[in-house]
Write an enzyme that holds these catalytic residues in place. Structure first.
Site, short mmCIF file in Angstrom:
data_model
loop_
_atom_site.label_atom_id
_atom_site.label_comp_id
_atom_site.label_asym_id
_atom_site.label_seq_id
_atom_site.Cartn_x
_atom_site.Cartn_y
_atom_site.Cartn_z
N LYS A 14 36.21 -21.04 -2.34
CA LYS A 14 36.31 -20.48 -1.47
C LYS A 14 37.67 -21.18 -0.26
CE LYS A 14 31.47 -21.48 0.02
NZ LYS A 14 30.82 -21.72 -1.86
O1 S5P Z 1 26.97 -19.21 2.51
C1 S5P Z 1 27.06 -19.80 1.07
C2 S5P Z 1 27.85 -19.63 -0.22
C3 S5P Z 1 27.71 -20.68 -0.92
S1 S5P Z 1 29.32 -20.13 -2.58
N1 S5P Z 1 25.63 -20.94 0.66
C4 S5P Z 1 25.84 -21.37 -0.79
O2 S5P Z 1 25.13 -22.65 -1.04
N2 S5P Z 1 26.72 -21.47 -1.68
C5 S5P Z 1 26.78 -21.92 -2.95
O3 S5P Z 1 26.20 -22.29 -3.41
C6 S5P Z 1 27.06 -23.37 -2.92
O4 S5P Z 1 28.33 -24.43 -2.39
C7 S5P Z 1 26.32 -24.17 -3.30
O5 S5P Z 1 27.37 -24.13 -5.29
C8 S5P Z 1 25.30 -22.54 -4.23
C9 S5P Z 1 23.74 -23.39 -3.64
O6 S5P Z 1 23.11 -24.35 -4.63
P1 S5P Z 1 21.78 -24.57 -4.63
O7 S5P Z 1 21.99 -25.90 -5.47
O8 S5P Z 1 21.36 -25.02 -2.55
O9 S5P Z 1 21.28 -23.74 -4.64
#
Ligand code: S5P
Length: 495
Positions: free
Chosen positions: A329
């Site tokens: 990011k």
């Molecule tokens: O808007 C976003 C963008 C990203 S890339 N929301 C997110 O959650 N992410 C990423 O997706 C976040 O940094 C993490 O690595 C992943 C979601 O992880 P989870 O454990 O919540 O499924």
């Protein structure tokens, strides 16, 4: 009608609602043409025919013969509406289209609704003002459409209130994907002008020269997503096209590789391995490898990073045929981003097929990443963070719109990170995070939707993190997410 359109195009030019030259859009892109239709409120006769209004007031309603004279924008716009669905409400997209919707409402004797723009994040007041019943059909009025995202936002708020939206009437379509994008969302858009037809009228009226028209049409070729008609519709509809067909339409080679890989491996799963130990990451990568399209890292969270880690990860990527995304990011000025991308201890440019970048800095972020790739010949792609998954994210409205425009500015862009179907280009990949088997939240603001709902909202590649890393049986969780996501993709493309 043709004469009336030409007349209004010339008058729009005369009141400086359109300007030609070298402009930089909010997203930092160069454009040879700039529209600002806000100025029309200072020119009432351009908005509504004075003949028509006076005649209407003094002569009652038997004045149809007057209507052929001097139709102004509001009357021409209302003529566009077929109203075949039996609409009973009108709503202008704030703000420029509000006065136009008001005039149409008076002329068509149809009630109007006002969508509040500013209360969106606070959610205390009503979003839609005006009286309506659930199930009523509402026509949306807009001035200029680029990607269609403002209309989609307005439609979303109307739909949330139980209204139906089938049609949007707009003054000018900039021919940059909006019509298709709306169509995908079930909204038929009709416009008085396309950018090309508008230029044609100005040329005919000698308001612009041929070189100006040519510079606009070459700009359109560079940024254009073709409008859809007849048989083209299916072939260009991002949500219905299959990955193997879309691989041929993308301008980014890493995205083409990804689309082909998703198609042959029958998986759209992007596993977010947000762990802090390299051995644990590599172990999970090896287990998940056969089932995933992309493995996503946050290397700056790792406690024991060495240059051996990316090498080992790349070997697993080759062995199991998946791609690697470093979710860095990036968000700084071009020069800093270029340094961060290729240098430091991580040397991301050397090993990550994809990186993520915020669009906040505008075009400089793409230029910086491009610069960071100097001397690196491997296929690389950027995913632009357009909408975030967390509660209260500020990625709203114009930010989303500008990010979509920015995504068209470089072949280095492979896709967009977003929650909804905000872009039309079938050559770009929608990456959607925030996914678990049930709709829920975490304690720090992350919001989760289900695999089925995100795929039907346009997700191509889907990020799952803790849904797998926190599962007791990780292998089964991986397989379950993979198959639920693929099933939803098959449903979407065959609908
Ligand atoms: O808007 C976003 C963008 C990203 S890339 N929301 C997110 O959650 N992410 C990423 O997706 C976040 O940094 C993490 O690595 C992943 C979601 O992880 P989870 O454990 O919540 O499924």
């Amino acid at each position: 009608m043709e004469d009336q359109l030409k007349n209004c195009a010339v008058r729009l030019f005369d009141v400086n609602a359109v300007k030609f030259g070298n402009f930089v859009t909010k997203a930092g892109l160069q454009t040879p043409v700039y529209f600002d239709l806000r100025v029309i409120v200072s020119h009432p006769s351009l908005m509504v025919s004075s003949f028509h209004m006076r005649a209407r007031i003094f002569l009652g309603y038997g004045i149809h013969h007057w209507q052929k004279f001097q139709k102004a924008l509001s009357s021409l716009l209302w003529n566009l509406s077929e109203n075949s669905g039996g609409a009973t409400q009108l709503c202008g997209v704030p703000y420029t289209a509000l006065p136009l919707a008001t005039l149409i409402s008076v002329e068509a004797d149809m009630p109007m609704l006002i969508r509040r723009k500013e209360v969106k994040s606070y959610g205390t007041k009503k979003l839609i003002e005006g009286e309506f019943k659930e199930g009523e059909i509402c026509v949306i009025v807009e001035d200029v459409v680029t990607t269609g995202s403002s209309i989609l936002e307005t439609a979303k708020d109307l739909l949330n209130e139980g209204l139906k939206v089938q049609e949007a009437i707009v003054i000018l379509d900039r021919e940059q994907g909006g019509k298709n994008n709306l169509k995908i969302n079930g909204i038929r858009m009709r416009s008085l002008y396309t950018l090309s037809s508008f230029m044609g009228y100005l040329l005919e009226a000698r308001k612009v020269t041929l070189p100006v028209v040519e510079s606009v049409s070459s700009y359109l070729k560079r940024t254009h997503v073709p409008s859809l008609s007849g048989n083209d519709e299916k072939s260009l509809n991002r949500l219905q096209l299959r990955f193997e067909e879309r691989a041929k339409l993308t301008k980014n080679r890493a995205a083409a590789k990804l689309l082909d890989l998703m198609s042959t491996k029958e998986t759209t799963l992007c596993l977010a391995v947000d762990l802090i130990d390299t051995d644990a990451i590599l172990e999970l990568a090896n287990m998940a490898g056969p089932h995933i399209a992309v493995l996503k890292t946050h290397v700056d969270a790792i406690e024991n990073f060495t240059s051996e880690f990316p090498k080992a990860l790349r070997e697993l990527a080759e062995k199991h045929n998946f791609l690697i995304m470093e979710d860095r990011k990036f968000a700084d000025i071009g020069n800093t981003v270029s340094l961060q991308y290729r240098n430091g201890i991580y040397k991301i440019a050397n090993w990550a097929d994809f990186v993520t970048a915020h669009t906040l800095p505008g075009y400089g972020i793409i230029a910086g990443l491009k610069d960071g790739l100097e001397g690196i010949s491997a296929d690389r792609g950027i995913f632009l963070v357009t909408e975030m998954s967390c509660q209260g994210a500020l990625t709203l409205g114009d930010y989303v719109k500008s990010s979509v425009v920015l995504s068209k500015s470089s072949n280095l862009v492979a896709g967009l990170v977003c929650q909804a179907n905000v872009f039309a280009d079938p050559g770009l990949v929608q990456l959607t995070p925030g996914v678990r088997l049930t709709e829920t939240t975490d304690t720090l603001g992350q919001r989760y939707n289900t695999p089925h709902s995100v795929v039907h909202a346009g997700a191509d590649l889907v990020v799952v993190g803790r849904g797998v890393t926190e599962a007791r049986d990780k292998r089964s969780a991986i397989v379950e997410y993979k198959s639920k996501l693929w099933q939803a993709y098959v449903e979407r493309t065959s609908s």
